[in-house]
Design a protein around this motif. Sequence first.
Motif, mmCIF file in Angstrom:
data_model
loop_
_atom_site.group_PDB
_atom_site.id
_atom_site.type_symbol
_atom_site.label_atom_id
_atom_site.label_comp_id
_atom_site.label_asym_id
_atom_site.label_seq_id
_atom_site.Cartn_x
_atom_site.Cartn_y
_atom_site.Cartn_z
ATOM 1 N N HIS A 129 0.828 -1.207 0.000
ATOM 2 C CA HIS A 129 0.000 0.000 0.000
ATOM 3 C C HIS A 129 0.868 1.265 0.000
ATOM 4 O O HIS A 129 1.779 1.405 0.807
ATOM 5 C CB HIS A 129 -0.931 0.008 1.210
ATOM 6 C CG HIS A 129 -1.799 1.226 1.265
ATOM 7 N ND1 HIS A 129 -2.706 1.517 0.279
ATOM 8 C CD2 HIS A 129 -1.869 2.231 2.158
ATOM 9 C CE1 HIS A 129 -3.311 2.657 0.581
ATOM 10 N NE2 HIS A 129 -2.814 3.101 1.714
ATOM 11 N N GLY A 130 0.583 2.139 -0.949
ATOM 12 C CA GLY A 130 1.285 3.415 -1.047
ATOM 13 C C GLY A 130 2.576 3.388 -1.842
ATOM 14 O O GLY A 130 3.184 4.434 -2.060
ATOM 15 N N ALA A 131 3.007 2.208 -2.292
ATOM 16 C CA ALA A 131 4.254 2.118 -3.063
ATOM 17 C C ALA A 131 4.060 2.747 -4.445
ATOM 18 O O ALA A 131 2.966 2.721 -4.996
ATOM 19 C CB ALA A 131 4.685 0.659 -3.210
ATOM 20 N N PRO A 132 5.122 3.301 -5.014
ATOM 21 C CA PRO A 132 5.016 3.824 -6.379
ATOM 22 C C PRO A 132 4.827 2.685 -7.382
ATOM 23 O O PRO A 132 5.148 1.531 -7.083
ATOM 24 C CB PRO A 132 6.358 4.529 -6.594
ATOM 25 C CG PRO A 132 7.296 3.838 -5.663
ATOM 26 C CD PRO A 132 6.466 3.424 -4.471
ATOM 27 N N LEU A 133 4.338 3.025 -8.562
ATOM 28 C CA LEU A 133 4.152 2.015 -9.608
ATOM 29 C C LEU A 133 5.479 1.363 -9.987
ATOM 30 O O LEU A 133 5.538 0.169 -10.266
ATOM 31 C CB LEU A 133 3.508 2.633 -10.843
ATOM 32 C CG LEU A 133 2.080 3.130 -10.652
ATOM 33 C CD1 LEU A 133 1.615 3.906 -11.887
ATOM 34 C CD2 LEU A 133 1.138 1.981 -10.341
ATOM 35 N N SER A 134 6.536 2.153 -10.027
ATOM 36 C CA SER A 134 7.867 1.627 -10.326
ATOM 37 C C SER A 134 8.911 2.520 -9.679
ATOM 38 O O SER A 134 8.621 3.647 -9.284
ATOM 39 C CB SER A 134 8.105 1.539 -11.844
ATOM 40 O OG SER A 134 8.108 2.830 -12.411
ATOM 41 N N GLU A 135 10.113 1.983 -9.583
ATOM 42 C CA GLU A 135 11.260 2.717 -9.046
ATOM 43 C C GLU A 135 12.297 2.801 -10.164
ATOM 44 O O GLU A 135 12.667 1.776 -10.744
ATOM 45 C CB GLU A 135 11.869 1.964 -7.861
ATOM 46 C CG GLU A 135 10.897 1.661 -6.736
ATOM 47 C CD GLU A 135 10.879 2.732 -5.654
ATOM 48 O OE1 GLU A 135 11.620 3.736 -5.797
ATOM 49 O OE2 GLU A 135 10.131 2.559 -4.708
ATOM 50 N N ASP A 136 12.741 4.020 -10.480
ATOM 51 C CA ASP A 136 13.762 4.186 -11.508
ATOM 52 C C ASP A 136 15.064 3.500 -11.095
ATOM 53 O O ASP A 136 15.393 3.435 -9.919
ATOM 54 C CB ASP A 136 14.049 5.670 -11.749
ATOM 55 C CG ASP A 136 12.912 6.380 -12.453
ATOM 56 O OD1 ASP A 136 12.075 5.704 -13.082
ATOM 57 O OD2 ASP A 136 12.846 7.613 -12.349
ATOM 58 N N ALA A 137 15.764 3.000 -12.093
ATOM 59 C CA ALA A 137 17.070 2.366 -11.862
ATOM 60 C C ALA A 137 18.042 2.889 -12.914
ATOM 61 O O ALA A 137 17.637 3.233 -14.016
ATOM 62 C CB ALA A 137 16.948 0.851 -11.968
#
Length: 145
Positions: A129-137
Motif C-alpha cells: 500500500h502506497g508504493a510507487p508504480l515503479s522505481e527508476d534504476a
Amino acid sequence: MSKRMRAGMVAAAVATATLAGVATAGATPGGPGVTGKTIAQTTVGGKDHILRRITIPAGQGTGWHFHDGTLYGFVEEGTLSHFDSACKSDGVYEAGSALTEPSGAQNVHIGRNLGTTPVVLDVLYVLPHGAPLSEDAPDPGCDLP
C-alpha cells in the motif's frame, strides 16, 4: 493464459475496484509516447491492486526500473522484448502472451518495443500500500537494439 482466464482476472480486478471505489492516475512510464492509464485501483489487505493499460510506441521502452511488488501482464497487441540488468533478454512476449515481473531491486529490467506497431499491455500491479508504480534504476550500460 487462456482468454477466459485473462477475462476473469480483469473482471475480478475491475469488480473489486468498483466495489471499493475507482481511482485514476495519470502516471506515464518511459520513453517518448509511452503512456499508462489506470483503469481500476483498490486496496485489499495492505496491498494496492492497480489495473493499467500501457502503450509503448514502436522503437520505445519503459526505461530501466523495478517494482516493490509483483506485476502480472498480458500482451494485447504487438511484441514486448524484455531485458534484465545483465543485458540479457529474459523474454519476448507476443500478443496473447502473459508475463510476470517479480518484485525487488534485484529485478531491474526494461521492456522494449523493437517492432513497427505499438505494444499494448494490460498490467495488474500488486504493490505494498502506497508504493510507487515503479522505481527508476540506472542504465546498466547495455547496448540493446
